[in-house]
Design an enzyme around this catalytic site. Structure first.
Site, short mmCIF file in Angstrom:
data_model
loop_
_atom_site.label_atom_id
_atom_site.label_comp_id
_atom_site.label_asym_id
_atom_site.label_seq_id
_atom_site.Cartn_x
_atom_site.Cartn_y
_atom_site.Cartn_z
N ARG A 70 20.72 16.31 23.07
CA ARG A 70 21.77 15.89 22.25
C ARG A 70 21.55 16.31 20.90
O ARG A 70 22.49 16.58 20.12
CB ARG A 70 22.13 14.54 22.55
N THR A 71 20.66 15.53 20.45
CA THR A 71 20.83 15.28 18.68
C THR A 71 20.57 16.65 17.96
O THR A 71 21.04 16.69 17.16
CB THR A 71 19.65 14.30 18.34
N LYS A 98 -2.78 25.85 13.04
CA LYS A 98 -3.74 26.42 12.09
C LYS A 98 -4.43 25.48 11.14
O LYS A 98 -5.31 25.73 10.23
CB LYS A 98 -3.46 27.64 11.40
N ARG A 120 12.60 14.99 13.75
CA ARG A 120 12.41 13.94 14.80
C ARG A 120 10.89 13.97 14.86
O ARG A 120 10.48 14.98 15.00
CB ARG A 120 13.24 14.39 16.11
N HIS A 148 16.67 5.52 14.91
CA HIS A 148 17.61 6.59 15.51
C HIS A 148 19.12 6.32 14.91
O HIS A 148 19.80 6.13 15.50
CB HIS A 148 17.74 6.77 17.05
N1 CP Z 1 20.02 10.19 22.44
C1 CP Z 1 19.44 11.17 21.95
O1 CP Z 1 18.53 11.24 21.26
O2 CP Z 1 19.02 12.39 22.85
P1 CP Z 1 18.30 13.59 22.79
O3 CP Z 1 16.81 13.18 22.93
O4 CP Z 1 18.60 14.47 23.91
O5 CP Z 1 18.44 14.08 21.38
#
Ligand code: CP
Length: 324
Positions: A70-71, A98, A120, A148
């Site tokens: 999703r994100t 490396k 992320r 998040h």
């Molecule tokens: N909700 C969420 O962060 O989904 P993903 O891990 O698929 O990005």
């Protein structure tokens, strides 16, 4: 003047942030501004305006060191719908293998003329580290169990659109609270906007110390269910657990899974959310996940609008100054 420019106006002068690192540091007014602009973007997208050239000439890089459906896709779509260029960085094929450090890798990417890094990482604080070392904007797309922020924002947007308010609602976050960055971002955002928040799950995943953040805690979903307006069902994050926090997944589903029987004991208009990915049959049964009380896919739709709003606020203001 184009419709989008009239509806959005310029980036407000009260928005002074370069980064989005978490909801903990945002004020209620800043959160409301993002939600207001996200609603405009959602409306514009619904009018077949799939592209709004507000960030033309900007470049966003997604720097993901954990899997995502999703994100990552949502941020990429949001950037492209604003006219920005997007690049997906692949950690597995990069020079990190490396021996290059994470910060050096990010600085090299920034040196190619990047305006925003969307990161992320499994380590909490990684976005803050980048923000200290890069001149471009840094957006937190999930750092370990810390925050998040765009997930929190899209959850709050979905609740607000369905219920018309946040203040006074009772929102229960159920599941793996200990390992959930979504829980933390929801708590910060919802509390600032006046919701009553309950964290609920097995005692191995819900510490009484959550009360220090001003939330209620419970080990019994059945006990809290009758007074809950919104249920946000968090995934059991097996990948972040060193030991199994309950005897079996079946027992977890029996005590904390949302199913038809529990739905019958809840308020008739209860709103069911889940940040995804969902484990069907664990946190929620398929009939509830796909039923009328569920807004799970609406959350995903709202995610694109929220990320467009955040990117526009972070990059649009300075971009306009530079063009003037
Ligand atoms: N909700 C969420 O962060 O989904 P993903 O891990 O698929 O990005």
């Amino acid at each position: 003047m184009a419709t989008e420019t009239i509806e959005l106006g310029p980036v407000p002068a009260c928005w002074t942030r370069r980064h989005l690192l978490g909801l903990e540091e945002l004020s209620a007014d800043e959160i409301l501004l993002i939600l207001e602009k996200a609603a405009v973007f959602k409306r514009l997208l619904g009018q077949e305006q799939k592209r709004l050239p507000l960030l033309t000439g900007k470049t966003c890089v997604t720097l993901f060191f954990e899997n995502s459906t999703r994100t990552r896709t949502s941020f990429s779509l949001a950037a492209r719908r604003l006219g920005a260029d997007t690049v997906d960085f692949s950690a597995s094929t990069s020079s990190l293998s490396k021996g290059e450090t994470f910060v050096d890798t990010a600085k090299n990417i920034e040196a190619m003329g990047v305006d925003a890094v969307i990161v992320r990482h499994r380590t909490p604080g990684t976005p803050q580290l980048l923000a200290q070392n890069l001149r471009c904007s840094v957006l937190n797309a999930g750092d370990g169990a810390h925050e998040h922020p765009t997930q929190g924002l899209l959850d709050i947007m979905t609740i607000r659109q369905r219920r018309g308010k946040i203040e006074g609602l009772t929102v229960a976050l159920v599941g793996d609270i200990a390992h959930s960055r979504t829980a933390r971002s929801n708590i910060w955002g919802l509390k600032k906007l006046g919701a009553n928040v309950i964290v609920c799950g097995p005692s191995t995943l819900v510490s009484p110390r959550w009360a220090e953040l001003g939330v209620e805690y419970s080990y019994s979903l059945d006990a809290i269910l009758p007074r809950v307006d919104v249920l946000n069902l968090l995934r059991i994050q097996f990948e972040r657990q060193y030991t199994r926090p309950f005897p079996s997944v079946r027992e977890y589903a029996h005590l904390y899974g949302m199913n038809r029987d529990r739905l019958a004991k809840a308020k008739p208009d209860i709103l069911i959310l889940a940040p995804g990915p969902i484990n069907r049959g664990v946190e929620v049964t398929p009939d509830v996940a796909d039923g009328p009380q569920s807004a799970i896919l609406e959350q995903v739709t709202n995610g694109v609008a929220v990320r467009m709003a955040v990117l526009w606020l972070l990059l649009g203001g300075r971009g306009q100054e530079m063009r003037d």
